[in-house]
Design an enzyme around this catalytic site. Structure first.
Site, PDB file in Angstrom:
ATOM      1  N   SER A 180       2.941  -5.851   3.397  1.00  0.00           N
ATOM      2  CA  SER A 180       1.978  -6.580   2.127  1.00  0.00           C
ATOM      3  C   SER A 180       1.180  -5.757   1.531  1.00  0.00           C
ATOM      4  CB  SER A 180       1.564  -7.829   2.688  1.00  0.00           C
ATOM      5  OG  SER A 180       0.688  -7.471   3.706  1.00  0.00           O
ATOM      6  N   GLU A 181       0.867  -4.370   1.948  1.00  0.00           N
ATOM      7  CA  GLU A 181      -0.185  -3.507   1.508  1.00  0.00           C
ATOM      8  C   GLU A 181      -0.404  -3.275  -0.047  1.00  0.00           C
ATOM      9  OE1 GLU A 181       0.826  -1.746   5.493  1.00  0.00           O
ATOM     10  OE2 GLU A 181       1.908  -2.721   3.532  1.00  0.00           O
ATOM     11  N   VAL A 182       0.831  -3.456  -0.791  1.00  0.00           N
ATOM     12  CA  VAL A 182       0.576  -3.513  -2.198  1.00  0.00           C
ATOM     13  C   VAL A 182      -0.204  -4.539  -3.016  1.00  0.00           C
ATOM     14  CG1 VAL A 182       2.499  -2.038  -2.841  1.00  0.00           C
ATOM     15  CG2 VAL A 182       2.843  -4.476  -2.590  1.00  0.00           C
TER      16      VAL A 182
END
Length: 262
Positions: free
Chosen positions: A134-136
């Site tokens: 989920s980094e974005v």
């Protein structure tokens, strides 16, 4: 060494357990250092034939620890790069460990937790487990773990998961190759034991060479991986101190949506 990671030996099998269940086995400096050191220990121990990696409690690993993220949000680019290189060294150590490795995925895995699974030779998880890169959503990218995740699931699946940051389940993880097997929770230990039993007939030297052969045939060598690790550590460091990265991290820490969602 701290009790953030536990090592148990049973004959020629070593089981390493991430032991921060109160925070879903999230990464911080102590866990990264302890896990890296324990992997080095089992690497050097000739009596160890195989390694199982798992998590204590309900989760395998939730990725980055909240307090650790808070510290990195206020750190310089150089400090962030050094921090990211430590995580890269952990992933590199696990990926190229000379012993067969099995991920016993007992619960949810996010971010770096997915990276650990991708670095293991065999991965077995339970139905209902959730995964995400989920980094974005924080204005960041899964830079350090990217070579290992792409190698596990392929670039096409990785591109989708990297750009959407979506949550996916264990059945999807198996379809794309992140997990080899998915079982009910009460069958997880038996499934891992069966996988371990498959390893014992093989010669330990041959298994080491076979593992490195498979990696080399896929274009992965320890030397090239190290070069990419350093490059990716620099990338995530740059993004963490960028305007978008800072906004994403602050929004997450303040439990609000980032400005780009409005």
């Amino acid at each position: 060494m701290t009790d953030a990671v536990l090592l148990e030996r049973s004959g020629t099998l070593a089981t390493i357990t991430l032991n921060r269940p109160a925070v879903h086995n999230a990464f911080d400096d102590a866990l990264i250092a302890s896990l890296t050191a324990l992997l080095a220990d089992v690497e050097a121990d000739e009596s160890v034939r195989a390694v199982v990696l798992t998590g204590e409690g309900a989760s395998f690993s939730a990725g980055a620890d909240l307090n650790w993220m808070r510290g990195m949000a206020g750190a310089s680019e150089e400090e962030n790069r050094t921090d990211s290189e430590r995580l890269a060294a952990l992933m590199h150590r696990l990926q190229f460990l000379s012993k067969p490795t099995i991920a016993r995925v007992n619960g949810a895995a996010y971010g770096g937790g997915v990276g650990l699974i991708a670095c293991c030779d065999i991965a077995i998880g339970v139905f209902g487990t959730k995964f995400s890169l989920s980094e974005v959503k924080l204005g960041l990218v899964p830079a350090v773990i990217s070579p290992y995740v792409v190698a596990a699931v392929g670039p096409r699946h990785a591109r989708r998961l990297f750009v959407t940051g979506e949550v996916f389940d264990a059945s999807h993880a198996q379809r794309i190759g992140l997990l080899h097997e998915v079982v009910p929770a009460d069958e997880l230990d038996n499934a891992v034991a069966n996988a371990v039993a498959l390893l014992w007939p093989g010669g330990p030297v041959a298994q080491r060479e076979a593992k490195m052969l498979a990696l080399a045939m896929a274009g992965q060598t320890a030397e090239e991986a190290h070069r990419v690790d350093i490059q990716n550590a620099a990338l995530i460091a740059r993004l963490r101190v960028s305007a978008e990265g800072q906004e994403g991290l602050q929004a997450f820490l303040e439990k609000r949506g980032p400005t780009w969602r409005s």
